[in-house]
Scaffold this motif. Structure first.
Motif, PDB file in Angstrom:
ATOM      1  N   SER A 180      21.221 -21.125   5.213  1.00 57.47           N
ATOM      2  CA  SER A 180      20.337 -21.018   6.380  1.00 57.47           C
ATOM      3  C   SER A 180      21.138 -20.787   7.654  1.00 57.47           C
ATOM      4  O   SER A 180      20.698 -20.067   8.564  1.00 57.47           O
ATOM      5  CB  SER A 180      19.505 -22.288   6.499  1.00 57.47           C
ATOM      6  N   LYS A 181      22.361 -21.379   7.714  1.00 63.37           N
ATOM      7  CA  LYS A 181      23.194 -21.186   8.895  1.00 63.37           C
ATOM      8  C   LYS A 181      23.670 -19.743   8.993  1.00 63.37           C
ATOM      9  O   LYS A 181      23.692 -19.150  10.078  1.00 63.37           O
ATOM     10  CB  LYS A 181      24.384 -22.141   8.841  1.00 63.37           C
ATOM     11  N   GLU A 182      24.062 -19.147   7.831  1.00 65.98           N
ATOM     12  CA  GLU A 182      24.500 -17.766   7.830  1.00 65.98           C
ATOM     13  C   GLU A 182      23.353 -16.818   8.169  1.00 65.98           C
ATOM     14  O   GLU A 182      23.554 -15.801   8.844  1.00 65.98           O
ATOM     15  CB  GLU A 182      25.098 -17.407   6.469  1.00 65.98           C
ATOM     16  N   LYS A 183      22.170 -17.137   7.656  1.00 63.25           N
ATOM     17  CA  LYS A 183      21.019 -16.301   7.977  1.00 63.25           C
ATOM     18  C   LYS A 183      20.699 -16.321   9.460  1.00 63.25           C
ATOM     19  O   LYS A 183      20.397 -15.288  10.079  1.00 63.25           O
ATOM     20  CB  LYS A 183      19.803 -16.752   7.179  1.00 63.25           C
ATOM     21  N   SER A 184      20.783 -17.502  10.072  1.00 63.13           N
ATOM     22  CA  SER A 184      20.506 -17.593  11.502  1.00 63.13           C
ATOM     23  C   SER A 184      21.566 -16.874  12.323  1.00 63.13           C
ATOM     24  O   SER A 184      21.282 -16.326  13.390  1.00 63.13           O
ATOM     25  CB  SER A 184      20.426 -19.064  11.918  1.00 63.13           C
ATOM     26  N   THR A 185      22.813 -16.870  11.805  1.00 64.47           N
ATOM     27  CA  THR A 185      23.887 -16.153  12.505  1.00 64.47           C
ATOM     28  C   THR A 185      23.636 -14.651  12.492  1.00 64.47           C
ATOM     29  O   THR A 185      23.865 -13.957  13.488  1.00 64.47           O
ATOM     30  CB  THR A 185      25.237 -16.463  11.851  1.00 64.47           C
ATOM     31  N   LEU A 186      23.177 -14.140  11.332  1.00 62.73           N
ATOM     32  CA  LEU A 186      22.903 -12.706  11.248  1.00 62.73           C
ATOM     33  C   LEU A 186      21.737 -12.297  12.133  1.00 62.73           C
ATOM     34  O   LEU A 186      21.720 -11.204  12.701  1.00 62.73           O
ATOM     35  CB  LEU A 186      22.622 -12.320   9.789  1.00 62.73           C
ATOM     36  N   LYS A 187      20.738 -13.181  12.261  1.00 62.66           N
ATOM     37  CA  LYS A 187      19.554 -12.851  13.046  1.00 62.66           C
ATOM     38  C   LYS A 187      19.756 -13.096  14.540  1.00 62.66           C
ATOM     39  O   LYS A 187      18.933 -12.691  15.356  1.00 62.66           O
ATOM     40  CB  LYS A 187      18.363 -13.671  12.538  1.00 62.66           C
ATOM     41  N   SER A 188      20.834 -13.817  14.924  1.00 61.29           N
ATOM     42  CA  SER A 188      21.029 -14.151  16.343  1.00 61.29           C
ATOM     43  C   SER A 188      21.351 -12.891  17.153  1.00 61.29           C
ATOM     44  O   SER A 188      22.010 -11.983  16.665  1.00 61.29           O
ATOM     45  CB  SER A 188      22.152 -15.179  16.481  1.00 61.29           C
ATOM     46  N   ARG A 189      20.912 -12.903  18.389  1.00 58.44           N
ATOM     47  CA  ARG A 189      21.156 -11.751  19.248  1.00 58.44           C
ATOM     48  C   ARG A 189      22.461 -11.926  20.010  1.00 58.44           C
ATOM     49  O   ARG A 189      22.953 -13.040  20.173  1.00 58.44           O
ATOM     50  CB  ARG A 189      19.993 -11.576  20.211  1.00 58.44           C
ATOM     51  N   ALA A 190      22.998 -10.824  20.488  1.00 61.44           N
ATOM     52  CA  ALA A 190      24.278 -10.854  21.184  1.00 61.44           C
ATOM     53  C   ALA A 190      24.114 -11.402  22.595  1.00 61.44           C
ATOM     54  O   ALA A 190      23.063 -11.284  23.228  1.00 61.44           O
ATOM     55  CB  ALA A 190      24.874  -9.446  21.227  1.00 61.44           C
ATOM     56  N   CYS A 191      25.201 -12.017  23.074  1.00 55.71           N
ATOM     57  CA  CYS A 191      25.220 -12.567  24.434  1.00 55.71           C
ATOM     58  C   CYS A 191      25.345 -11.413  25.435  1.00 55.71           C
ATOM     59  O   CYS A 191      26.203 -10.520  25.271  1.00 55.71           O
ATOM     60  CB  CYS A 191      26.381 -13.549  24.567  1.00 55.71           C
ATOM     61  N   HIS A 192      24.528 -11.438  26.473  1.00 58.77           N
ATOM     62  CA  HIS A 192      24.569 -10.372  27.472  1.00 58.77           C
ATOM     63  C   HIS A 192      25.766 -10.521  28.396  1.00 58.77           C
ATOM     64  O   HIS A 192      26.106  -9.593  29.127  1.00 58.77           O
ATOM     65  CB  HIS A 192      23.281 -10.367  28.302  1.00 58.77           C
TER      66      HIS A 192
ATOM     67  N   ARG B 193      23.244 -18.252  28.941  1.00 56.39           N
ATOM     68  CA  ARG B 193      23.148 -19.528  29.650  1.00 56.39           C
ATOM     69  C   ARG B 193      24.281 -20.481  29.292  1.00 56.39           C
ATOM     70  O   ARG B 193      24.742 -21.239  30.131  1.00 56.39           O
ATOM     71  CB  ARG B 193      21.792 -20.176  29.352  1.00 56.39           C
ATOM     72  N   ASN B 194      24.727 -20.482  28.010  1.00 55.11           N
ATOM     73  CA  ASN B 194      25.790 -21.405  27.613  1.00 55.11           C
ATOM     74  C   ASN B 194      27.035 -20.670  27.132  1.00 55.11           C
ATOM     75  O   ASN B 194      27.788 -21.202  26.313  1.00 55.11           O
ATOM     76  CB  ASN B 194      25.296 -22.347  26.511  1.00 55.11           C
ATOM     77  N   CYS B 195      27.282 -19.456  27.611  1.00 54.32           N
ATOM     78  CA  CYS B 195      28.463 -18.704  27.216  1.00 54.32           C
ATOM     79  C   CYS B 195      29.704 -19.349  27.821  1.00 54.32           C
ATOM     80  O   CYS B 195      29.770 -19.537  29.060  1.00 54.32           O
ATOM     81  CB  CYS B 195      28.340 -17.253  27.684  1.00 54.32           C
ATOM     82  N   PRO B 196      30.718 -19.714  27.037  1.00 53.83           N
ATOM     83  CA  PRO B 196      31.907 -20.381  27.588  1.00 53.83           C
ATOM     84  C   PRO B 196      32.697 -19.492  28.529  1.00 53.83           C
ATOM     85  O   PRO B 196      33.292 -19.966  29.498  1.00 53.83           O
ATOM     86  CB  PRO B 196      32.715 -20.729  26.338  1.00 53.83           C
ATOM     87  N   LYS B 197      32.756 -18.175  28.241  1.00 53.62           N
ATOM     88  CA  LYS B 197      33.503 -17.282  29.130  1.00 53.62           C
ATOM     89  C   LYS B 197      32.846 -17.202  30.514  1.00 53.62           C
ATOM     90  O   LYS B 197      33.517 -17.241  31.553  1.00 53.62           O
ATOM     91  CB  LYS B 197      33.599 -15.899  28.498  1.00 53.62           C
TER      92      LYS B 197
END
Length: 308
Positions: free
Chosen positions: A271-283, A295-299
């Motif tokens: 389920s963790k891998e599936k959520s990683t594949l479905k997650s969108r990229a950080c703008h 909102r929570n991007c470390p960079k």
């Protein structure tokens, strides 16, 4: 079911010697080694059948009869069925035309389901609902119980399958019709070879059991080899030069290509891998991940801290 079990049995045997990682030449070497071991075990079993005599447990004439017929391994199974048959009684249920039905019930467990035995008096044939004779090739304990109460002291030949007897190898295994091969030199050569190979295999099986037989046959083969070379080739034989040319032709043998096995599929994702594949990229940084956005991007967080 029977054909599937035969293939599974051969697979389990060859898996001890070969694997999918072997090259083609390595596979042939290992395969031949497996066949040599199998033939050696068969010769040992033949030696046991010829020289060892199992002990009989009862005075029933059928036991004395079958100990001389079955191989030792099959005799052990038959003897177990025979000893178990004494724990069953047979009761007649119905009669329809020439067919008589019986129930075979165990003395020890009265709650067990009785087996149904059918006796066709016209054909003089007996069949049991357990199906052991049709599946294993030996009479079941229910049939033996019926033979005992019917005072049948010897097992009828129709219930003795040749494949389980000590004489299973006697007989021509492969031969072609001589009348249909006179016009075909290749088929005629195959016919001669099959007959000689069959007779030679029988001699080898018997001679290899003892040292004296091995030495005697070895000397005779050397003598026969010299005499046959003096005779020369027959006019009806395939020319040796043509045969030599066919054998000397170069053959390029390579490893077979890998084949995707049946039932092979992609690995199931968590389920963790599936959520990683479905997650969108950080703008902000362009990376994607679980709970990773602008909102929570470390960079971006480090950039805001440095700017402030």
């Amino acid at each position: 079911m029977s054909s599937s079990q035969r293939s599974e049995s051969s697979h389990s045997f060859f898996k001890k010697y070969v694997s999918h990682k072997n090259s083609l030449m390595d596979f042939i070497t290992r395969f031949n080694r497996a066949l040599r071991h199998q033939r050696h075990n068969e010769l040992v079993a033949d030696h046991i059948d010829m020289n060892e005599h199992p002990k009989i447990k009862t005075n029933w004439p059928m036991e004395t009869q079958m100990v001389k017929v079955y191989t030792k391994k099959k005799w052990t199974e038959f003897q177990d069925e025979m000893s178990q048959s004494h724990g069953y009684f047979v009761e007649h249920t119905t009669t329809r035309d020439d067919i008589m039905m019986y129930n075979v019930v165990s003395f020890q467990s009265s709650s067990s389901k009785p087996r149904q035995l059918m006796h066709d008096r016209q054909r003089d044939h007996i069949s049991c609902s357990c199906g052991k004779f049709e599946f294993d090739g030996i009479p079941c304990r229910h049939m033996l119980a019926f033979f005992r109460i019917s005072q049948i002291f010897e097992l009828p030949k129709k219930y003795i399958l040749k494949r389980w007897t000590q004489e299973a190898k006697i007989g021509v295994v492969y031969a072609l019709d001589d009348e249909n091969t006179n016009d075909d030199p290749t088929r005629l050569l195959m016919t001669r070879r099959s007959k000689l190979s069959y007779k030679a295999s029988i001699l080898i099986d018997y001679a290899s059991l003892t040292d004296e037989g091995t030495k005697f046959l070895n000397k005779q083969l050397d003598s026969l080899h010299g005499k046959i070379k003096e005779m020369g080739a027959s006019s009806t034989t395939v020319p040796s030069s043509q045969t030599r040319k066919n054998l000397d032709k170069p053959r390029n043998i390579g490893d077979p290509s890998n084949i995707r096995t049946k039932g092979c599929s992609k690995r199931m994702l968590s389920s963790k891998e599936k959520s990683t594949l479905k997650s969108r990229a950080c703008h902000g940084c362009g990376l994607s991940g679980v709970s990773h956005d602008k909102r929570n991007c470390p960079k971006l967080h480090d950039w805001y801290v440095n700017c402030c």
